[in-house]
Design a protein around this motif. Structure first.
Motif, PDB file in Angstrom:
ATOM      1  N   GLY A  38      23.725   7.794 -28.852  1.00  0.00           N
ATOM      2  CA  GLY A  38      22.999   6.960 -29.801  1.00  0.00           C
ATOM      3  C   GLY A  38      22.244   7.758 -30.836  1.00  0.00           C
ATOM      4  N   GLY A  39      21.490   8.760 -30.382  1.00  0.00           N
ATOM      5  CA  GLY A  39      20.721   9.585 -31.306  1.00  0.00           C
ATOM      6  C   GLY A  39      21.607  10.422 -32.202  1.00  0.00           C
ATOM      7  N   GLU A  40      22.683  10.964 -31.640  1.00  0.00           N
ATOM      8  CA  GLU A  40      23.598  11.781 -32.431  1.00  0.00           C
ATOM      9  C   GLU A  40      24.306  10.953 -33.496  1.00  0.00           C
ATOM     10  OE1 GLU A  40      25.009  15.156 -29.192  1.00  0.00           O
ATOM     11  OE2 GLU A  40      25.906  13.162 -29.119  1.00  0.00           O
ATOM     12  N   ALA A  89      17.840  16.075 -27.399  1.00  0.00           N
ATOM     13  CA  ALA A  89      17.393  14.951 -26.579  1.00  0.00           C
ATOM     14  C   ALA A  89      16.409  14.072 -27.339  1.00  0.00           C
ATOM     15  CB  ALA A  89      16.762  15.452 -25.283  1.00  0.00           C
ATOM     16  N   GLN A  90      15.706  14.649 -28.305  1.00  0.00           N
ATOM     17  CA  GLN A  90      14.722  13.855 -29.053  1.00  0.00           C
ATOM     18  C   GLN A  90      15.371  12.711 -29.814  1.00  0.00           C
ATOM     19  OE1 GLN A  90      10.707  14.859 -30.239  1.00  0.00           O
ATOM     20  NE2 GLN A  90      11.640  16.683 -31.131  1.00  0.00           N
ATOM     21  N   GLY A  91      16.630  12.885 -30.211  1.00  0.00           N
ATOM     22  CA  GLY A  91      17.311  11.782 -30.880  1.00  0.00           C
ATOM     23  C   GLY A  91      17.427  10.565 -29.993  1.00  0.00           C
ATOM     24  N   GLU A  92      17.622  10.785 -28.680  1.00  0.00           N
ATOM     25  CA  GLU A  92      17.709   9.667 -27.733  1.00  0.00           C
ATOM     26  C   GLU A  92      16.352   8.998 -27.557  1.00  0.00           C
ATOM     27  OE1 GLU A  92      20.936   8.866 -26.560  1.00  0.00           O
ATOM     28  OE2 GLU A  92      21.199  10.364 -28.155  1.00  0.00           O
ATOM     29  N   PHE A  93      15.297   9.794 -27.487  1.00  0.00           N
ATOM     30  CA  PHE A  93      13.956   9.221 -27.391  1.00  0.00           C
ATOM     31  C   PHE A  93      13.646   8.377 -28.630  1.00  0.00           C
ATOM     32  CE2 PHE A  93      13.350  12.938 -24.515  1.00  0.00           C
ATOM     33  CZ  PHE A  93      12.874  12.268 -23.398  1.00  0.00           C
ATOM     34  N   ALA A  94      14.059   8.876 -29.795  1.00  0.00           N
ATOM     35  CA  ALA A  94      13.782   8.151 -31.038  1.00  0.00           C
ATOM     36  C   ALA A  94      14.511   6.813 -31.077  1.00  0.00           C
ATOM     37  CB  ALA A  94      14.174   9.011 -32.238  1.00  0.00           C
ATOM     38  N   VAL A  95      15.792   6.799 -30.706  1.00  0.00           N
ATOM     39  CA  VAL A  95      16.565   5.557 -30.700  1.00  0.00           C
ATOM     40  C   VAL A  95      15.954   4.536 -29.735  1.00  0.00           C
ATOM     41  CG1 VAL A  95      18.792   4.559 -30.031  1.00  0.00           C
ATOM     42  CG2 VAL A  95      18.721   6.587 -31.476  1.00  0.00           C
TER      43      VAL A  95
END
Length: 409
Positions: free
Chosen positions: A33-35, A265-271
């Motif tokens: 999702g974040g990617e 991993a921060q992209g996943e936290f953001a989503v």
């Protein structure tokens, strides 16, 4: 088509112009999702020029995607562009003359002055020629922690690996898996690398990975790492997931206490709508060593017999490093931009920690830039064998590890 002054000059360097709309197939392995949210920023910027980004996403991560990309290229059906990591993954393709020389783009855009740290551009350079466009700084040197899991367990969020290990019993008592780990070998070997830096120290890590010192690899500093890695294996019991983002989801959902994973991993936290410092915490260097490794992603462009496509490839390479695209992409990706002249005043506290380490020069090269793909594959296989074989002792895996380092290139 909207072109900067430099890009207009660049089109005079090449023999053709991409003034007409061009479709470029771009292959990558950003499918979580974040990617996906991050790579969409590249696509939007390219489409805004009047051209078309044809997305060639390959699920399964780099280990799955790279062979497919290479097969396309050597089979005579290359994409227009493809993602690899910084490092030595493209050496053979460059030696075979299959990748486009981007030196004229780099010179026109001043990459030597803006790419920071400079080793990221060095990783794109072979015999003085530049063959890739670095787009971000990714570091493996992070542990992500669920604030909600620790609140449920009734203990403070750890500030170091030592405190994390001590908190494990409280997490287990609360029905929480202490450490989230996916089933892919690169995740296990990557976590081991982070633990090596944190627990053996940067000098020992460089001796092993840069200098290929098998004595250090088999010595007491690394014995401490293997003992801790064995303990980590036990701390992950009970969570059966495969992909890295599934392990990240366990931290997001407060069913796991922590994950050792790169800053993507921060992209996943953001989503998921998570807020750094409130919903999750982050420890660079596992809280033991204040250091950032400088890996990341770069785009390469296969040689094609089409002047219009070649011109468009070079235009895209320049676009990927432009300031607004660097900000939008890296903000979504959780990575740091490769240029220091962009406005990052709105980044979260974890990204700011990374920027502070970058500014202080507390940096290490990425392991993939020091070890050949063959050596990395051997280490991936060894670490996943250990992770999935409870009867294999830390001493046994260390002996095999030292043997691989002794023969590493």
């Amino acid at each position: 088509m909207k072109l900067t002054t430099k890009l207009m000059a660049l089109t005079a360097i090449v023999s053709a112009s991409s003034a007409s709309a061009v479709e470029l197939e771009v292959m990558h392995w950003w499918t979580s999702g974040g990617e996906a949210a991050a790579v969409a920023k590249f696509a939007e910027a390219w489409d805004a020029t009047g051209n078309t980004w044809v997305d060639g996403a390959i699920a399964g991560g780099g280990d799955t995607a790279r062979p497919i990309m290479v097969s396309r290229i050597i089979g005579g059906d290359p994409p227009a562009a493809f993602q690899f990591n910084h490092g030595r993954q493209a050496e053979e393709l460059i030696e075979a003359g299959l990748l486009l020389d981007l030196t004229d783009v780099a010179e026109a855009e001043g990459w030597a002055d803006i790419v920071n740290p400079s080793n990221l551009l060095d990783a794109c350079t072979v015999d003085g020629r530049i063959y890739c466009a670095p787009v971000n700084i990714h570091s493996w040197q992070w542990m992500w922690l669920s604030n909600g899991a620790y609140e449920k367990a009734g203990v403070p969020v750890p500030t170091s690996w030592t405190e994390f290990a001590a908190s494990a019993d409280a997490l287990v008592a609360a029905g929480i898996t202490p450490l989230a780990m996916g089933g892919q070998s690169w995740q296990q070997n990557g976590a081991f690398g982070v633990m090596s830096v944190a627990l053996a120290g940067t000098d020992a890590w460089l001796a092993v990975n840069r200098d290929k010192n098998a004595e250090v690899a088999g010595g007491p500093e690394y014995a401490r790492v293997f003992e801790a890695f064995g303990a980590a294996r036990e701390l992950s019991a009970g969570l059966n997931v495969q992909d890295w983002n599934q392990a990240t989801a366990a931290v997001i959902n407060d069913t796991a206490g922590a994950q050792i994973m790169g800053d993507w991993a921060q992209g996943e936290f953001a989503v998921a709508g998570e807020v750094a410092g409130e919903d999750y915490s982050c420890l660079p260097g596992l809280g033991e060593v204040a250091v950032l490794s400088t890996g990341g992603d770069a785009f390469y462009f296969p040689v094609v017999d089409d002047a219009e496509i070649t011109a468009a490839q070079k235009e895209l390479a320049a676009l990927l490093l432009s300031p607004p695209v660097q900000v939008s992409f890296n903000s979504a990706k959780g990575s740091l931009p490769i240029r220091g002249d962009v406005d990052l005043t709105t980044v979260n506290e974890c990204t700011q920690k990374g920027l502070d380490l970058l500014a202080a020069g507390n940096l290490l090269p990425d392991g993939a830039a020091l070890l050949s793909p063959d050596t990395v594959t051997q280490l991936n296989d060894l670490m996943t064998e250990f992770w999935n074989t409870p009867s294999m002792t830390p001493a046994e895996v260390q002996e095999q590890y030292a043997a691989i380092i002794a023969d590493a290139d």
